[in-house]
Design a protein around this motif. Structure first.
Motif, short mmCIF file in Angstrom:
data_model
loop_
_atom_site.label_atom_id
_atom_site.label_comp_id
_atom_site.label_asym_id
_atom_site.label_seq_id
_atom_site.Cartn_x
_atom_site.Cartn_y
_atom_site.Cartn_z
N ILE A 1 0.86 -1.13 -0.01
CA ILE A 1 -0.29 -0.05 0.05
C ILE A 1 0.89 1.22 0.05
O ILE A 1 0.67 2.22 -0.81
CB ILE A 1 -0.86 -0.01 1.26
N ALA A 2 1.83 1.24 0.89
CA ALA A 2 2.77 2.31 1.00
C ALA A 2 3.54 2.40 -0.22
O ALA A 2 3.64 3.72 -0.83
CB ALA A 2 3.72 2.40 2.10
N ALA A 3 3.87 1.65 -1.07
CA ALA A 3 4.51 1.48 -2.25
C ALA A 3 3.78 2.35 -3.24
O ALA A 3 4.38 3.04 -4.04
CB ALA A 3 5.16 0.18 -2.54
N GLU A 4 2.36 1.79 -3.29
CA GLU A 4 1.62 2.19 -4.51
C GLU A 4 1.48 3.79 -4.29
O GLU A 4 1.19 4.44 -5.19
CB GLU A 4 0.28 1.44 -4.39
N THR A 5 1.05 4.08 -3.05
CA THR A 5 0.40 5.59 -2.68
C THR A 5 1.74 6.46 -2.37
O THR A 5 1.38 7.78 -2.67
CB THR A 5 -0.50 5.30 -1.52
N ARG A 6 2.75 6.16 -1.86
CA ARG A 6 3.80 6.86 -1.60
C ARG A 6 3.40 7.49 -0.17
O ARG A 6 3.99 8.85 0.07
CB ARG A 6 4.41 7.78 -2.57
N ILE A 7 2.46 7.00 0.35
CA ILE A 7 2.01 7.59 1.91
C ILE A 7 2.35 6.63 2.79
O ILE A 7 1.98 5.40 2.83
CB ILE A 7 0.50 7.82 1.74
N PRO A 8 2.75 7.09 4.07
CA PRO A 8 3.03 6.33 5.17
C PRO A 8 1.80 5.42 5.36
O PRO A 8 0.52 5.99 5.61
CB PRO A 8 3.32 7.22 6.33
N THR A 9 2.10 4.28 5.78
CA THR A 9 0.93 3.13 6.00
C THR A 9 1.01 2.32 7.37
O THR A 9 2.31 1.73 7.35
CB THR A 9 0.73 2.33 4.62
#
Length: 359
Positions: free
Chosen positions: A120-128
């Motif tokens: 999820i973090a890799a796809e969105t570039r947002i901390p998850t």
């Protein structure tokens, strides 16, 4: 720092398999009190193949197939979040993902929420933040339910907070502590039988309304050992498949009678808990959320049995309360505050569950 504000996206996928809920909220803590605002929310249906894998397929995969699916489902979640952010023009500080429960046997310290937070973090570039339950289970808890911290801090105006999804669960204050537990299966069973006739769910309870109660089956359902256990307790698909389905099949009932009896069982178990734990404010106020709040016949049966004032909130809270509270768990994680309450889960201490993936 007491004045704290954060925007978070919560992701929720429940056992009823009706899809992925995405809720973006802004949370603020001021003078020790939390408040929230739902900025935007949307539900995403699952493709049939994915629904099958999340429902029963993943349980029978090889280790390699399972971990591959774990990554692929995480990427699927990340892609849906990207679509969501683009549609609504938001970019939150944190994503908090429930994942999807595949295994839940806390007595064996076994649980798995599929949906890789790293993907999820890799796809969105947002901390998850993901995997909220594991630490609690390792501390001797049930790892569930997690929603009661949000009930306590965001929905304190209600004496009881009842969520009706795949399973029903309730939370309330008792002697200064938050008490919460799973009550019974609900939509997990109803939807299972509806799918056998090509329907996803029993709209407004219309099928069950046409049926008749089978008293011997109702008595057998209500007599199951789980309902006589005290203390923190939670339910998973394994219990339904080994205990409930065989019982429902044993009597050779029509679908209408089977569902009518099961509805009465689900409503009675809710009544039993509230009746045994009366509110200090008298009958009290009962907030009902989750997909079951839309089931008119089920709500009618709860109203007929329960002595309290029943509140059905607006559609956004009904549909997205769990995703909202998972967003809140992300906010609590970043504020370094516990999201798992030992009084709820039975763990040895309150804890901050979750693993943070940050790019």
């Amino acid at each position: 720092m007491d004045d704290f504000q954060i925007q978070a996206i919560g992701l929720m996928s429940g056992t009823s398999l009706d899809g992925l809920d995405v809720c973006c909220c802004t949370f603020r803590r001021k003078a020790g009190k939390w408040s929230f605002h739902i900025d935007c929310a949307k539900g995403y249906g699952y493709p049939e193949e994915l629904k099958y894998k999340l429902g029963t397929g993943a349980q029978n995969m090889s280790a390699l197939e399972f971990i591959t699916f774990h990554s692929a489902y995480g990427s699927f979640l990340g892609k849906r979040v990207n679509e969501f952010m683009q549609e609504f023009g938001v970019r939150p500080d944190i994503i908090a993902s429930h994942g999807h429960t595949i295994f839940h046997e806390p007595q064996r310290k076994i649980m798995y929420q599929i949906g890789d937070g790293a993907a999820i973090a890799a796809e969105t570039r947002i901390p998850t933040v993901s995997d909220f339950r594991r630490l609690d289970i390792m501390l001797g808890g049930q790892g569930a339910p997690l929603v009661p911290i949000g009930d306590r801090l965001l929905f304190a105006d209600y004496d009881y907070c009842l969520n009706i999804g795949g399973f029903s669960n309730i939370s309330f204050e008792q002697d200064g502590k938050r008490i919460a537990f799973d009550i019974s299966p609900v939509n997990y069973v109803i939807n299972h039988y509806c799918r056998q006739i090509g329907l996803e769910f029993d709209r407004d309870g219309e099928i069950a309304r046409r049926g008749a109660i089978c008293r011997p089956l109702l008595d057998e359902l209500n007599g199951m050992e789980f309902y006589h256990q005290s203390g923190p307790k939670s339910l998973g698909r394994e219990w339904v498949e080994t205990q409930v389905y065989p019982m429902l099949e044993r009597y050779g009932l029509s679908l209408e009678d089977k569902l009518r009896t099961f509805y009465e069982h689900a409503a009675f178990q809710i009544f039993r808990i509230i009746n045994a734990n009366p509110s200090s404010a008298g009958n009290g106020k009962l907030l009902i959320t989750g997909g079951g709040a839309f089931n008119k016949f089920l709500v009618e049966r709860i109203e007929a049995l329960c002595p309290c004032q029943i509140v059905i909130p607006g559609r956004q809270i009904i549909e997205y309360k769990e995703a909202l509270i998972f967003a809140f768990l992300g906010a609590l994680y970043m504020a370094d505050e516990p999201g798992c309450l030992a009084s709820v889960t039975g763990a040895s201490m309150d804890n901050i569950g979750g693993i943070l993936f940050k790019v």
